[in-house]
Design an enzyme around this catalytic site. Structure first.
Site, PDB file in Angstrom:
ATOM      1  N   LYS A  11      -0.099 -16.707  19.572  1.00 18.00           N
ATOM      2  CA  LYS A  11      -1.343 -15.949  19.411  1.00 18.00           C
ATOM      3  C   LYS A  11      -1.100 -14.609  18.691  1.00 18.00           C
ATOM      4  O   LYS A  11       0.038 -14.124  18.626  1.00 18.00           O
ATOM      5  CB  LYS A  11      -1.984 -15.746  20.786  1.00 18.00           C
ATOM      6  CG  LYS A  11      -2.420 -17.076  21.435  1.00 18.00           C
ATOM      7  CD  LYS A  11      -3.163 -16.833  22.748  1.00 18.00           C
ATOM      8  CE  LYS A  11      -3.659 -18.142  23.341  1.00 18.00           C
ATOM      9  NZ  LYS A  11      -4.454 -17.931  24.579  1.00 18.00           N
ATOM     10  N   TYR A  51     -12.482 -23.038  20.542  1.00 17.46           N
ATOM     11  CA  TYR A  51     -12.673 -22.672  21.952  1.00 17.46           C
ATOM     12  C   TYR A  51     -14.082 -23.013  22.459  1.00 17.46           C
ATOM     13  O   TYR A  51     -14.539 -22.427  23.436  1.00 17.46           O
ATOM     14  CB  TYR A  51     -12.368 -21.186  22.152  1.00 17.46           C
ATOM     15  CG  TYR A  51     -10.885 -20.876  22.140  1.00 17.46           C
ATOM     16  CD1 TYR A  51     -10.059 -21.307  23.182  1.00 17.46           C
ATOM     17  CD2 TYR A  51     -10.301 -20.167  21.107  1.00 17.46           C
ATOM     18  CE1 TYR A  51      -8.704 -21.039  23.187  1.00 17.46           C
ATOM     19  CE2 TYR A  51      -8.936 -19.889  21.101  1.00 17.46           C
ATOM     20  CZ  TYR A  51      -8.145 -20.330  22.150  1.00 17.46           C
ATOM     21  OH  TYR A  51      -6.803 -20.060  22.146  1.00 17.46           O
ATOM     22  N   PHE A  59     -15.752 -14.539  28.874  1.00 15.62           N
ATOM     23  CA  PHE A  59     -14.678 -14.028  28.017  1.00 15.62           C
ATOM     24  C   PHE A  59     -14.681 -14.636  26.610  1.00 15.62           C
ATOM     25  O   PHE A  59     -13.847 -14.280  25.775  1.00 15.62           O
ATOM     26  CB  PHE A  59     -13.313 -14.258  28.678  1.00 15.62           C
ATOM     27  CG  PHE A  59     -12.971 -15.698  28.979  1.00 15.62           C
ATOM     28  CD1 PHE A  59     -12.467 -16.541  27.989  1.00 15.62           C
ATOM     29  CD2 PHE A  59     -13.148 -16.218  30.264  1.00 15.62           C
ATOM     30  CE1 PHE A  59     -12.142 -17.856  28.259  1.00 15.62           C
ATOM     31  CE2 PHE A  59     -12.827 -17.545  30.538  1.00 15.62           C
ATOM     32  CZ  PHE A  59     -12.324 -18.365  29.530  1.00 15.62           C
ATOM     33  N   ARG A  87       3.425 -26.860  29.225  1.00 14.99           N
ATOM     34  CA  ARG A  87       2.698 -25.918  30.092  1.00 14.99           C
ATOM     35  C   ARG A  87       3.630 -25.284  31.125  1.00 14.99           C
ATOM     36  O   ARG A  87       3.437 -24.146  31.535  1.00 14.99           O
ATOM     37  CB  ARG A  87       1.461 -26.575  30.707  1.00 14.99           C
ATOM     38  CG  ARG A  87       0.322 -26.678  29.663  1.00 14.99           C
ATOM     39  CD  ARG A  87      -0.922 -27.352  30.172  1.00 14.99           C
ATOM     40  NE  ARG A  87      -1.782 -26.494  30.975  1.00 14.99           N
ATOM     41  CZ  ARG A  87      -2.738 -25.700  30.479  1.00 14.99           C
ATOM     42  NH1 ARG A  87      -2.942 -25.607  29.178  1.00 14.99           N
ATOM     43  NH2 ARG A  87      -3.501 -24.995  31.286  1.00 14.99           N
ATOM     44  N   THR A  93      -1.759 -19.173  33.052  1.00 16.54           N
ATOM     45  CA  THR A  93      -2.647 -18.530  32.074  1.00 16.54           C
ATOM     46  C   THR A  93      -2.512 -17.015  32.124  1.00 16.54           C
ATOM     47  O   THR A  93      -2.443 -16.361  31.085  1.00 16.54           O
ATOM     48  CB  THR A  93      -4.118 -18.927  32.356  1.00 16.54           C
ATOM     49  OG1 THR A  93      -4.204 -20.353  32.396  1.00 16.54           O
ATOM     50  CG2 THR A  93      -5.044 -18.393  31.278  1.00 16.54           C
ATOM     51  N   ARG A 104       4.897 -16.888  28.654  1.00 15.58           N
ATOM     52  CA  ARG A 104       3.823 -15.920  28.938  1.00 15.58           C
ATOM     53  C   ARG A 104       4.320 -14.753  29.779  1.00 15.58           C
ATOM     54  O   ARG A 104       3.857 -13.622  29.619  1.00 15.58           O
ATOM     55  CB  ARG A 104       2.647 -16.640  29.612  1.00 15.58           C
ATOM     56  CG  ARG A 104       1.805 -17.414  28.592  1.00 15.58           C
ATOM     57  CD  ARG A 104       0.793 -18.287  29.260  1.00 15.58           C
ATOM     58  NE  ARG A 104      -0.200 -18.793  28.315  1.00 15.58           N
ATOM     59  CZ  ARG A 104      -1.031 -19.797  28.584  1.00 15.58           C
ATOM     60  NH1 ARG A 104      -0.993 -20.397  29.766  1.00 15.58           N
ATOM     61  NH2 ARG A 104      -1.904 -20.189  27.681  1.00 15.58           N
ATOM     62  N   ASN A 114      -2.267 -13.676  26.090  1.00 14.43           N
ATOM     63  CA  ASN A 114      -1.184 -14.312  26.843  1.00 14.43           C
ATOM     64  C   ASN A 114      -0.175 -15.056  25.965  1.00 14.43           C
ATOM     65  O   ASN A 114       0.443 -16.020  26.409  1.00 14.43           O
ATOM     66  CB  ASN A 114      -1.772 -15.208  27.943  1.00 14.43           C
ATOM     67  CG  ASN A 114      -2.688 -16.277  27.391  1.00 14.43           C
ATOM     68  OD1 ASN A 114      -2.879 -16.374  26.182  1.00 14.43           O
ATOM     69  ND2 ASN A 114      -3.246 -17.101  28.254  1.00 14.43           N
ATOM     70  N   HIS A 117      -0.883 -20.559  23.212  1.00 17.12           N
ATOM     71  CA  HIS A 117      -1.799 -21.602  23.664  1.00 17.12           C
ATOM     72  C   HIS A 117      -0.990 -22.867  23.934  1.00 17.12           C
ATOM     73  O   HIS A 117       0.028 -23.090  23.283  1.00 17.12           O
ATOM     74  CB  HIS A 117      -2.832 -21.889  22.566  1.00 17.12           C
ATOM     75  CG  HIS A 117      -3.614 -23.155  22.797  1.00 17.12           C
ATOM     76  ND1 HIS A 117      -4.700 -23.196  23.633  1.00 17.12           N
ATOM     77  CD2 HIS A 117      -3.436 -24.414  22.333  1.00 17.12           C
ATOM     78  CE1 HIS A 117      -5.164 -24.449  23.662  1.00 17.12           C
ATOM     79  NE2 HIS A 117      -4.413 -25.204  22.879  1.00 17.12           N
ATOM     80  N   GLU A 128      -6.760 -31.195  19.066  1.00 17.58           N
ATOM     81  CA  GLU A 128      -6.353 -29.869  18.573  1.00 17.58           C
ATOM     82  C   GLU A 128      -5.377 -29.985  17.399  1.00 17.58           C
ATOM     83  O   GLU A 128      -5.458 -29.211  16.441  1.00 17.58           O
ATOM     84  CB  GLU A 128      -5.730 -29.061  19.721  1.00 17.58           C
ATOM     85  CG  GLU A 128      -6.768 -28.702  20.778  1.00 17.58           C
ATOM     86  CD  GLU A 128      -6.184 -28.064  22.029  1.00 17.58           C
ATOM     87  OE1 GLU A 128      -6.956 -27.724  22.938  1.00 17.58           O
ATOM     88  OE2 GLU A 128      -4.946 -27.888  22.109  1.00 17.58           O
TER      89      GLU A 128
END
Ligand code: ATP
Ligand code: MG
Length: 139
Positions: A11, A51, A59, A87, A93, A104, A114, A117, A128
Site C-alpha cells: 500500500k 473496494y 471508512f 494472511r 488487519t 503489518r 496497514n 492487502h 482481484e
C-alpha cells in the site's frame, strides 16, 4: 480444496516509506512465487471499484483516498494454500493486533495504513488478480 493463488498490494504508505524491498523479501523468503508484479497508481474510480464491497462502511472514502495517494505494488502470488498462508504472513488487519514478525506488525502505521492487502478467499484472489493482470502477465 484450497487454491494456489493470492493477490496482494504493497500500500502507498509502505511504498512511500521505502519498505517495498523488505516486504518483497519477506514474501519471497516465505516461499511465495511471484506470478505477476507491477507498480500502479490507482485512480479514484479504480480504487472505489476494487473496494466496492466496503462502500457502505464509514471508512470507505478515506480508504479510497489513501489507496490513491501514491503508487502501490500489485502482485499475484503462488503457493500451496496461498490465501490463508499469506494472511498469516501479513497478520491482523489492525497492525496493533498483528502478531510479532508479521508484515503489518513491522510496517503498518494504523488500521487504515496497514502496509499490505491480502485476498480473503480463493474466489476473490482470482477476481482481484484479474482486476490488475491479464493472463499474459501472470507467468
Ligand atoms: P485487506 O482487504 O486490505 O487485505 P483486510 O481483509 O484485513 O484487509 P478489510 O476488512 O477487507 O480488511 O478492510 C479493507 C481495508 O480497509 C483494510 O486493510 C484497511 O486498510 C481498511 N480498514 C478496514 N477497517 C477499517 C476501519 N475500521 N477503519 C479504517 N480503515 C479500515
Ligand atoms: Mg479484505
Amino acid at each position: 480444496m484450497t487454491g494456489k493463488l493470492t493477490f496482494t498490494m504493497i500500500k502507498p504508505s509502505a511504498v512511500e516509506a521505502g519498505h517495498s524491498g523488505k516486504i518483497l523479501d519477506m514474501i519471497i523468503t516465505a516461499g511465495f512465487h511471484i506470478r505477476g508484479i507491477k507498480k500502479v497508481k490507482l485512480s479514484t474510480a479504480q480504487a472505489g471499484k476494487f473496494y466496492e464491497v466496503h462502500k457502505e462502511r464509514p471508512f470507505y472514502q478515506s480508504l479510497v483516498a489513501y489507496m490513491t495517494s501514491g503508487p502501490v505494488y500489485a502482485m499475484v502470488l503462488e503457493k500451496e494454500d496461498a490465501v490463508n498462508t499469506f494472511r498469516k504472513l501479513i497478520g491482523a488487519t489492525n497492525p496493533a493486533e498483528a502478531e510479532e514478525g508479521t508484515i503489518r506488525k513491522k510496517f503498518g502505521l494504523s488500521l487504515e495504513k496497514n502496509a499490505v492487502h491480502g485476498s480473503d478467499s480463493d474466489e476473490n484472489a482470482i477476481i482481484e488478480s484479474h482486476f490488475f493482470f491479464s493472463e499474459l502477465e501472470m507467468n
